[in-house]
Design a protein around this motif. Structure first.
Motif, PDB file in Angstrom:
ATOM      1  N   SER A 210      45.058  31.656 -25.127  1.00 21.54           N
ATOM      2  CA  SER A 210      43.911  31.355 -24.260  1.00 21.54           C
ATOM      3  C   SER A 210      44.297  31.228 -22.794  1.00 21.54           C
ATOM      4  CB  SER A 210      43.253  30.042 -24.722  1.00 21.54           C
ATOM      5  OG  SER A 210      44.190  28.981 -24.706  1.00 21.54           O
ATOM      6  N   ARG A 212      44.509  31.708 -18.881  1.00 21.94           N
ATOM      7  CA  ARG A 212      43.670  32.202 -17.785  1.00 21.94           C
ATOM      8  C   ARG A 212      44.508  32.119 -16.518  1.00 21.94           C
ATOM      9  NH1 ARG A 212      38.170  31.940 -17.980  1.00 21.94           N
ATOM     10  NH2 ARG A 212      38.349  33.072 -16.006  1.00 21.94           N
ATOM     11  N   GLY A 214      45.939  34.414 -12.649  1.00 25.31           N
ATOM     12  CA  GLY A 214      45.827  35.519 -11.713  1.00 25.31           C
ATOM     13  C   GLY A 214      46.103  35.033 -10.299  1.00 25.31           C
ATOM     14  N   GLU A 271      37.434  27.777 -18.710  1.00 24.67           N
ATOM     15  CA  GLU A 271      36.598  28.250 -17.612  1.00 24.67           C
ATOM     16  C   GLU A 271      36.411  27.176 -16.539  1.00 24.67           C
ATOM     17  OE1 GLU A 271      34.664  31.018 -15.461  1.00 24.67           O
ATOM     18  OE2 GLU A 271      35.556  31.360 -17.441  1.00 24.67           O
ATOM     19  N   ASN A 287      41.533  38.011  -9.214  1.00 25.29           N
ATOM     20  CA  ASN A 287      40.741  37.588 -10.364  1.00 25.29           C
ATOM     21  C   ASN A 287      41.613  36.721 -11.247  1.00 25.29           C
ATOM     22  OD1 ASN A 287      41.848  39.219 -12.843  1.00 25.29           O
ATOM     23  ND2 ASN A 287      41.683  40.737 -11.180  1.00 25.29           N
ATOM     24  N   LEU A 288      40.997  36.098 -12.245  1.00 27.26           N
ATOM     25  CA  LEU A 288      41.710  35.182 -13.139  1.00 27.26           C
ATOM     26  C   LEU A 288      41.568  35.639 -14.584  1.00 27.26           C
ATOM     27  CD1 LEU A 288      40.698  31.766 -11.522  1.00 27.26           C
ATOM     28  CD2 LEU A 288      42.812  33.055 -11.208  1.00 27.26           C
ATOM     29  N   ALA A 289      41.713  36.932 -14.807  1.00 27.75           N
ATOM     30  CA  ALA A 289      41.517  37.478 -16.153  1.00 27.75           C
ATOM     31  C   ALA A 289      42.732  38.270 -16.621  1.00 27.75           C
ATOM     32  CB  ALA A 289      40.276  38.359 -16.178  1.00 27.75           C
ATOM     33  N   SER A 291      46.569  38.778 -18.525  1.00 30.36           N
ATOM     34  CA  SER A 291      47.437  38.239 -19.567  1.00 30.36           C
ATOM     35  C   SER A 291      48.641  37.584 -18.903  1.00 30.36           C
ATOM     36  CB  SER A 291      47.916  39.359 -20.492  1.00 30.36           C
ATOM     37  OG  SER A 291      48.823  40.222 -19.821  1.00 30.36           O
ATOM     38  N   SER A 295      50.592  38.762 -15.428  1.00 26.54           N
ATOM     39  CA  SER A 295      50.652  37.876 -14.261  1.00 26.54           C
ATOM     40  C   SER A 295      52.067  37.776 -13.706  1.00 26.54           C
ATOM     41  CB  SER A 295      50.130  36.484 -14.624  1.00 26.54           C
ATOM     42  OG  SER A 295      51.051  35.777 -15.442  1.00 26.54           O
TER      43      SER A 295
END
Length: 439
Positions: A210, A212, A214, A271, A287-289, A291, A295
């Motif tokens: 999970s 998150r 970036g 989130e 963005n913050l999406a 893997s 990253s």
């Protein structure tokens, strides 16, 4: 004596089953190219080891000839200690990574980099605790402490080391863990180095389904507000969130603020903690999406080898308005010279509990009345000065047209699980899980 050494080196080359780079030969320049500009005399030979036997032969040759010996993994030590005037044991060819059947640990060879590990672990939705850049060697990172994006929840890289296979100065190979060669195992995790050559490590893996993360880029004109907001968010954040941020030069040479948050907690809660970072100011890019493995590659295009680097340390009471002004002023007054970049970088991380205990690392005891939060300043010359985390072998280098740089590590006091005292290096973690490299 020089002729005797040359003969010994040629005998070594004949005995080895791996390449050797000698002065004056093709490939020598590439073999000695590292991130920080080397100082002093260059190596007589670089042995590109492919097996433990190659390492043992190189150690014996250095001992017989009275030559200095160094070990190169990723080659990112800020003081260029991967090289010496004698023989360099280059482990970059020993970069294998194998994950255990239960996916709770992995065997990582001594020359593996973070990218090698992520290539294997990312598809399995697990991760080793790495540094920030994919090119950094895992062994050197771990032996030096190992700051990275997962530190808030999973601690330093050294906290996740379960065992290490080490070739000693006399050529013997031992496995160091909590129930075998205990003193060596303790020393490897931040004891200063020169204890042997780590050929492989058993590493604890973490469930990372999970994540998150970036990079977010903001204009430097908004630096005060962005840095202040980042510090406020980090101060009240859970351990599942680690935040890094940097002042550096953008592609056009103009300074920008880079924010790098990483959430590795429950997916349902990911989130809300990262959303505020998208609203710190005028978002220019990012963005913050991503893997976790992806990253780690974000800084790679900016890493430049062969630049001069200087580092020192001091204490920073807090990342408050006064401290932020120091960073802003440093960028504003830096010489606009294309070969003298400025890369201040500030990282706020919590000293984490790992497993049943706490991190072995903590800042040294401050003087009376001082807050135990640490600032490391890094000043570099050349297109790629660095800002690298304290106690780690990690280095990242960002191109810009600015000069000199500072970095800070902010870590509140922790408590030792076994004794309840403030956590200092002599405290051992409560987690006594035993393991070895070989069955």
């Amino acid at each position: 004596m020089p002729d005797q050494i040359e003969r010994a080196l040629h005998r070594l080359e004949a005995q080895l089953h791996c390449p050797v780079s000698l002065r004056g030969e093709d490939g020598y320049a590439a073999a000695t190219a590292i991130w920080a500009k080397p100082v002093g005399r260059m190596p007589r030979a670089v042995v590109h080891c492919l097996a433990t036997e190659d390492i043992q032969l190189a150690i014996r040759a250095a001992r017989d000839c009275g030559l200095p010996l160094s070990v190169r993994g990723g080659g990112h030590h800020w003081a260029a200690r991967a090289l010496c005037a004698g023989i360099v044991i280059d482990l970059s060819g020993m970069n294998g990574v194998s994950v255990a059947a239960d996916q709770r640990s992995a065997i990582i060879s001594g020359g593996a980099r973070a990218a090698d590990v992520a290539a294997v672990t990312d598809p399995l939705h697990v991760a080793a605790v790495t540094g920030t850049c994919s090119a950094v060697g895992m062994a050197g990172l771990t032996m030096g402490g190992g700051y990275g994006p997962l530190i808030g929840r999973f601690g330093l890289a050294l906290d996740n080391l379960l065992a290490a296979e080490v070739v000693l100065a006399d050529g013997r190979t031992v496995v160091a863990s909590r129930d075998s060669e205990e003193e060596l195992f303790w020393a490897l995790r931040g004891g200063g180095g020169s204890f042997g050559v780590v050929t492989a490590m058993r590493y604890r893996l973490r469930d990372l389904g999970s994540v998150r993360t970036g990079l977010l880029v903001y204009p430097f004109a908004e630096a005060r507000g962005v840095l202040r907001s980042c510090a406020d968010i980090a101060a009240s954040s859970p351990e599942d969130l680690t935040v890094e941020f940097a002042c550096t030069g953008g592609p056009d040479g103009k300074p920008v603020i880079i924010v790098h948050p990483t959430w590795c907690g429950p997916a349902a809660e990911g989130e809300a903690p990262v959303a505020p970072f998208l609203k710190l100011g005028t978002l220019l890019a990012g963005n913050l999406a991503l893997s976790y493995g992806t990253s780690l590659t974000l800084y790679d295009p900016y890493i430049v080898n062969g630049q001069r680097v200087f580092m020192d340390t001091c204490w920073l009471p807090a990342l408050d308005s006064a401290a932020i002004e120091v960073f802003v002023e440093a960028m504003d007054t830096a010489a606009s010279d294309p070969v003298r970049p400025l890369h201040p970088r500030v990282q706020r991380r919590r000293l984490a509990r790992t497993g049943g205990g706490n991190s072995l690392w903590s800042p040294p005891r401050p003087r009376a009345g001082r807050d135990p939060r640490h600032l490391r300043r890094s000043v570099g010359q050349g297109r790629g000065a660095t800002a690298s985390p304290m106690g780690s072998n990690h280095s990242s280098s960002l191109r810009s047209d600015r000069a000199s740089g500072w970095i800070s590590e902010l870590s509140p006091r922790g408590r030792c699980g076994p004794c309840g005292e403030e956590l200092w290096p002599q405290c051992q973690p409560a987690d006594r899980h035993q393991t070895t490299l070989r069955s």
